[in-house]
Write an enzyme that holds these catalytic residues in place. Structure first.
Site, PDB file in Angstrom:
ATOM      1  N   ASP A 141       0.962  -1.020   0.030  1.00 47.95           N
ATOM      2  CA  ASP A 141      -0.128   0.169   0.085  1.00 47.95           C
ATOM      3  C   ASP A 141       1.050   1.207  -0.051  1.00 47.95           C
ATOM      4  OD1 ASP A 141      -2.342   1.671   0.429  1.00 47.95           O
ATOM      5  OD2 ASP A 141      -3.337  -0.165   0.994  1.00 47.95           O
ATOM      6  N   HIS A 155      -2.677   3.302  -4.598  1.00 50.68           N
ATOM      7  CA  HIS A 155      -2.208   2.783  -3.364  1.00 50.68           C
ATOM      8  C   HIS A 155      -0.857   2.440  -3.637  1.00 50.68           C
ATOM      9  CE1 HIS A 155      -5.568   3.237  -0.637  1.00 50.68           C
ATOM     10  NE2 HIS A 155      -6.531   2.883  -1.367  1.00 50.68           N
ATOM     11  N   GLU A 181      -9.710   2.850  -5.139  1.00 55.33           N
ATOM     12  CA  GLU A 181      -9.241   4.080  -4.727  1.00 55.33           C
ATOM     13  C   GLU A 181      -8.086   4.655  -5.683  1.00 55.33           C
ATOM     14  OE1 GLU A 181     -10.946   4.152  -0.464  1.00 55.33           O
ATOM     15  OE2 GLU A 181      -8.911   3.280  -0.632  1.00 55.33           O
TER      16      GLU A 181
HETATM   17  C1  ACM Z   1     -10.985  -0.663   0.124  1.00 59.05           C
HETATM   18  O1  ACM Z   1     -11.620  -0.530   1.179  1.00 59.05           O
HETATM   19  N1  ACM Z   1     -10.326   0.314  -0.262  1.00 59.05           N
HETATM   20  C2  ACM Z   1     -10.982  -1.885  -0.626  1.00 59.05           C
END
Ligand code: ACM
Length: 545
Positions: free
Chosen positions: A183, A254, A316
């Protein structure tokens, strides 16, 4: 005539399909008890000797089928269903038959629950009688995907905690461990070809504490990673417990940690490993070199993880940088794509193609639907059920993990004493009573629901003690939801759950007490969501700080 009984008196969790009491007889395990296993059940024999042997202090030595009191066997012809088992105990002995090796393992997990809770300790205290009631149980799971995700990127959990977590999944008859390995705030898996991913990207200078504005930091470096040998050990350990380990490398959002190690992966040059929680604009560039890099990363990952499913994230990913990027805009033109959403889908499709050619299946968060779904993709539905519904209707398999019923980082009560409360309220009864299959799906569409999982995001979970507090007993409620058929009524479940907490106590699990946190669970002064009276919920997702 055997009397059909409610499983209540035995407090089995998850509740089996069918339990029949066979009267007052039963069997007591002693030093003389022998165990036999046919070839396919040998793994469970080894597990039983190691775990139950340690707890009871009994050798549970291997014996011939004729003189063994516990007999383990696999019989696909027994009509027990996928992962199903039958467990029969009478005064003559114990028979565990599984449809396949996993079924035998689950039968023996049930056997352990029939013993006193001290069967979950690591050594005998002395004086216990290891008595099994006379009972006949037939059981099989409702869903094939019974999973839990552990985010070891935001806060690292070392190998020993992951092994312990696998044991706790197996105790609950769960069968998928999804490891969120990368991440913005850290890269946690060794990739031989790109050593800077662990040399540079596996640690950050400090971490945000809570969700205060402006952010507060702890001023303390954090890091860690799993070597490839650690991964091999974790995968083999999980396999012996019938848990598949599904790795996730999260792209193209991410990815700040990876971009820190190799700035050419990004759009803006050098950036630090993230220290703050949230969703950020820094994303991967969609160039040939970046694709090549990640194909190489996934090739190493495939060597390590035998799992059919390989998770590529996809959640995201803000499109701001691509809107201003010459290379992204050129790719959009060359490929005839409509916009940046389609660009993300194009990127995911390249990985889908790559994984499919290698016999694996791509799994991604529901954002991978947005610019069109890759042909081989399985969707993990987290922003509600909509992604799962759309994917199932399009004929794709789905795993349900909507935030409202599946996010174990979310607060467990409205008490101000909950440590760093984030997300919406998710009590143990909410986990229990929610239904994994969306009501809107037809019978045929719902065949695409492989199952469900809970997700443990770890922005605010920086120790094993906090992990236990957030995971248990909600994981126990989840396990019954995905294993057991039939109605779920929390008032029926609660007494069994209370009994089960005794097993967790014996196993050394520091679960959240049902009546709320103890003083040492609280985090005074560390703010979560709702601290500011004017606060709007963070824009999206679990992560926003
Ligand atoms: C997530 O909770 N961003 C998959």
């Amino acid at each position: 005539m055997p009397e059909k009984s409610h499983p209540d008196p035995l407090s089995l969790v998850p509740r089996p399909l069918e339990v029949t009491s066979e009267g007052p007889g039963g069997l007591t395990l002693t030093t003389a008890t022998r165990v036999s296993a046919d070839r396919e059940a040998q793994g469970t024999l080894v597990w039983l000797q190691r775990e139950l042997g340690a707890a009871t202090g009994l050798p549970l030595a291997a014996g011939d089928e004729e003189d063994a009191q516990i007999r383990l066997s696999v019989d696909p012809g027994a009509g027990l269903g996928r992962e199903g088992y039958r467990l029969i105990i009478d005064s003559a002995g114990v028979i565990v038959v599984g449809n396949e090796p996993a079924g035998v393992f689950y039968g023996v997990q049930t056997l352990r629950q029939l013993l006193p809770a001290d069967a979950y300790r690591s050594t005998p205290l002395g004086g216990a009688e290891w008595r099994l009631p006379a009972v006949s149980i037939t059981d099989a799971p409702r869903f094939r995907w019974r999973g839990a995700m552990l985010d070891i990127a935001r806060h690292f959990q070392p190998k020993r905690e992951i092994l312990r977590f696998i044991d706790l999944l197996a105790l609950h008859k769960l069968n998928v461990l999804h490891l969120h390995l990368t991440d913005d705030q850290g890269w946690r898996v060794e990739i031989r070809r790109y050593p800077k991913l662990t040399e540079a990207a596996s640690w950050r200078t400090e971490s945000q504490v809570g969700t205060s504005r402006p952010p507060v930091f702890d001023g303390r470096p954090h890091g860690g990673f799993l070597t490839q040998d650690d991964i091999r050990e974790i995968v083999a350990y999980a396999d012996a417990r019938h848990v598949a380990v599904v790795p996730e490398i999260d792209v193209p959002g991410h990815s700040q940690a990876a971009i820190h190690a190799y700035p050419e992966l990004g759009e803006v040059g050098e950036i630090p490993v993230g220290t703050q929680w949230g969703v950020f604009d820094e994303v991967l560039a969609v160039t040939d070199n970046v694709l090549e890099f990640y194909k190489n990363v996934f090739d190493e990952l495939i060597e390590l993880f035998p799992s059919t499913y390989i998770h590529v994230g996809g959640d995201e990913c803000p499109k701001t940088q691509w809107k201003n990027s010459a290379s992204a805009q050129q790719r959009i033109r060359e490929e005839g794509l409509a916009d940046e959403d389609e660009l993300q889908s194009w990127f995911i499709r390249q990985l889908d193609d790559h994984l499919t050619k290698r016999g694996r299946r791509l799994l991604g968060w529901d954002e991978i639907l947005e610019g069109g779904l890759a042909p081989g993709a399985t969707v993990m539905s987290w922003r509600g059920e909509e992604g799962g519904i759309a994917a199932a209707r399009a004929g794709h398999d789905v795993v349900m993990a909507p935030t409202a019923s599946s996010y174990l980082d979310y607060k467990q009560s409205d008490s101000p004493d909950e440590p760093v409360p984030v997300g919406t309220l998710l009590r143990v009864e909410d986990v229990y009573e929610s239904e994994p299959v969306p009501a809107d799906l037809t019978e045929e569409e719902s065949q695409h629901v492989l199952g469900a999982q809970v997700n443990l995001w770890s922005e605010h979970i920086d120790s094993q003690r906090k992990l236990d507090y957030m995971v248990f007993p909600r994981l126990t409620a989840f396990a019954e939801k995905v294993w057991s058929e039939g109605e779920r009524d929390f008032t029926e479940f609660e007494p069994r759950l209370k009994h089960h907490l005794g097993r967790l106590d014996a196993a050394g699990v520091e679960y959240r007490p049902l009546d709320g946190p103890r003083p040492w669970h609280t985090r005074p002064g560390v703010h979560g969501w709702g601290y500011y009276p004017d606060e709007a919920p963070p824009e999206q997702g679990h992560a926003a700080g």
